[in-house]
Design a protein around this motif. Sequence first.
Motif, PDB file in Angstrom:
ATOM      1  N   LEU A  99       0.826  -1.200   0.000  1.00 37.26           N
ATOM      2  CA  LEU A  99       0.000   0.000   0.000  1.00 37.26           C
ATOM      3  C   LEU A  99       0.865   1.257   0.000  1.00 37.26           C
ATOM      4  N   CYS A 100       0.348   2.332  -0.565  1.00 40.24           N
ATOM      5  CA  CYS A 100       1.091   3.591  -0.597  1.00 40.24           C
ATOM      6  C   CYS A 100       1.055   4.251   0.783  1.00 40.24           C
ATOM      7  N   LEU A 101       1.989   5.138   1.032  1.00 42.78           N
ATOM      8  CA  LEU A 101       2.096   5.780   2.339  1.00 42.78           C
ATOM      9  C   LEU A 101       0.846   6.595   2.669  1.00 42.78           C
ATOM     10  N   LYS A 102       0.268   7.255   1.658  1.00 42.19           N
ATOM     11  CA  LYS A 102      -0.918   8.077   1.896  1.00 42.19           C
ATOM     12  C   LYS A 102      -2.067   7.230   2.437  1.00 42.19           C
ATOM     13  N   CYS A 103      -2.278   6.050   1.835  1.00 41.37           N
ATOM     14  CA  CYS A 103      -3.350   5.169   2.302  1.00 41.37           C
ATOM     15  C   CYS A 103      -3.041   4.603   3.690  1.00 41.37           C
ATOM     16  N   LEU A 104      -1.785   4.257   3.916  1.00 37.98           N
ATOM     17  CA  LEU A 104      -1.398   3.740   5.226  1.00 37.98           C
ATOM     18  C   LEU A 104      -1.623   4.778   6.317  1.00 37.98           C
ATOM     19  N   MET A 105      -1.341   6.033   6.004  1.00 39.01           N
ATOM     20  CA  MET A 105      -1.560   7.108   6.978  1.00 39.01           C
ATOM     21  C   MET A 105      -3.038   7.247   7.305  1.00 39.01           C
ATOM     22  N   LYS A 106      -3.893   7.185   6.277  1.00 38.26           N
ATOM     23  CA  LYS A 106      -5.341   7.292   6.498  1.00 38.26           C
ATOM     24  C   LYS A 106      -5.858   6.103   7.306  1.00 38.26           C
TER      25      LYS A 106
END
Length: 692
Positions: free
Chosen positions: A382-389
């Motif tokens: 998963l991309c970092l943006k999705c992981l952060m969300k």
Amino acid sequence: MLKMDDFDIFSDETNFTRPLYKDVLNKYVKEIPVTPSGPNYQSGNKLMAEEYLMQNDNARCAFHLSEAVSASLRILALYRDEQLKGCENKQHKITSFIKPIKDIMESGPISKEDEKIFDLLSVDTEEVTKALSVFEIEEPEPFHRKYLKFSAENNVDNFQKILKELPKEWTVIQLTAPYNPNENLKPFDEYKTEIDSLYLSMFTNDYTEQCEFGPVTVNIPANVPGEGVKPLFTELYALLDENYKTIDNARLLNNKRLVQNYWSRREDIDLRMKSVLYVMDREWLGGWGCLLTGKLVDSELRHKIIKLVDDTIDDWGFIRLTLKQRVLLYNLIDSSPCLSSQQIKPCIRRILTEHGNPEDIRQHLPGDCQTCSKDFKITSELCLKCLMKCFEGVHKFALVDGIRAFSQAVTKVKDGEEWAALKKAKRHPVILIVDEMLDTFPWESLPILSQHPVSRIENIHFLYSLYKLHQDKIVDGYYAAKSDIGRYVINPENNLERMEKRMSSFIQYWCRSWSGHVSQPPPPDQFINHLTTSDVFLYCGHGDGCQFGNGGAGCGVEGATGTRCAALLSGCGSVRLQHGAGRGPPMAAHHHLRVAGSPMVVGMLWEVTDLEVDKMVSTLVSLYVPSDAPVPWPSVGKTNWSKGELDTNVEQKLPFTPEPDLLRAVSRARGSSNFVMIASSMVARGLPIRIL
């Protein structure tokens, strides 16, 4: 001798069980040792491990990774065991087949519907029963021997039982390269650099045991080199090739200019090795190096770390942190004094985002990302943006705040006076199980491990087998060794004159009671005798010297049963894995010594120069072996050492502290060389060993 074809293997019909051929086939499939293709067996288990890692099943993932290393060595051990048993007992082959058949006969009555089948296979059961009764059936194999085999005993439950049975002082870590399909298509020299990540598995660890949490595995991506920079694996093998050529050509030097060029190349090689270690430490392992450290001897420090992390979790309200995440954070805080903030913060981020509950992540994964899907296999996709969300959805506050929370805990440990003891805390031994594809790397020379007692072992099977073989000599996690009897072989090929003078003069000074051979090879039987009767065996010459045991008892060093010595092999590449052609399994001297039951082998991973190695080996022996020499070895004058002359009319420079722990002595001995390339080549393979 009776042959199995000479008679039918049945007894009285009233003792028969189910159709015999079915039972024999079943026994054959499940219990008779099979010898699969080592590389194929390893590849299959790596694929199985990846599947279980995707399912978040850490125990089964770790089990299959444990099966995926050094399988061919297990095959060698089984083969040699059968050979040696056959040499000692001419009836072994027959009795090994009679035992399971007798077990079938004695297990119960046969059903009526199968009686006709036995009538076809047996005519005179009374005569056969009499013939079988003369054979003395061997005792059942101990479990540690069975676990070496490729059988039903190799399962996740037994794997976990073994880990609990090992000494509580040990930290057992496995480093495994992922499956690469090119291993089936390319020569080793081509695919050996194609490693894009590694699996780091903590089999036993201070914090997994405290939490009663099984083995933990993390996937660590390889570093991404900058433009124009060689990938790490490519650079390492190129460096080793350059090192070999430089040392090999040294004998041809015949003028001052060539000598100056040689030393210039040696310095360049040394700088490149320092760079390899830097990249391994900072850009590849990073904060994950924390998972390599040993258990703290001071249990109070461990409890303080657990409390600090748990308080941070409670204070900040990490409501859905998994047990795996806790264990990883304990380890990171534990080793934080040895790590930089550039290593720690990315590791905290990955622990908080990529090692949470996959189902929680799927539940909060946004649906508007074009690259991420709820069907992901592992969270690192998963991309970092999705992981952060996802993190924010699970824990109800931002990822940056989560990183800040544990960064503050790290700061307390790194800067607080009450944590000063952690920085110099003594640790128990670390045992590294290193995949054959990763074995060339000098893991022990990493900054985070350089002061630790570290040993390598081929796989969990041999670790457990050696432990059980020497269990009565294991005290507080160490093989309780002696140093009363020493044997040596120095310059057996008679072509290393200066090395011979240096090491002979050292032995005569420090180890006067030792005996051995100088300037000539020992007869095979005497070489084997050195291995089986000595407490410390020293070999100084080309390679590993094990060829001098060929033709001896048991047809080589594998037949040196009862080996108890710490074998110190100082030749070039003496414990290096040599890969065969095609997919042939790698072999090395320590493999044969391991089959013989040797508890410890110390040697070199690659080509080395004799003066620097003589410094390290003499330092190692002087630290480890007690002596009545009048002056400590570090204080002895060595201006004319290459001529065999030692100056003992000197004052003691510094206090001399012996080191009965061989692994710590190895660590200290590396510091006696002026070259990182030489120092990092020395590794120990086997059980932690200490003179009581």
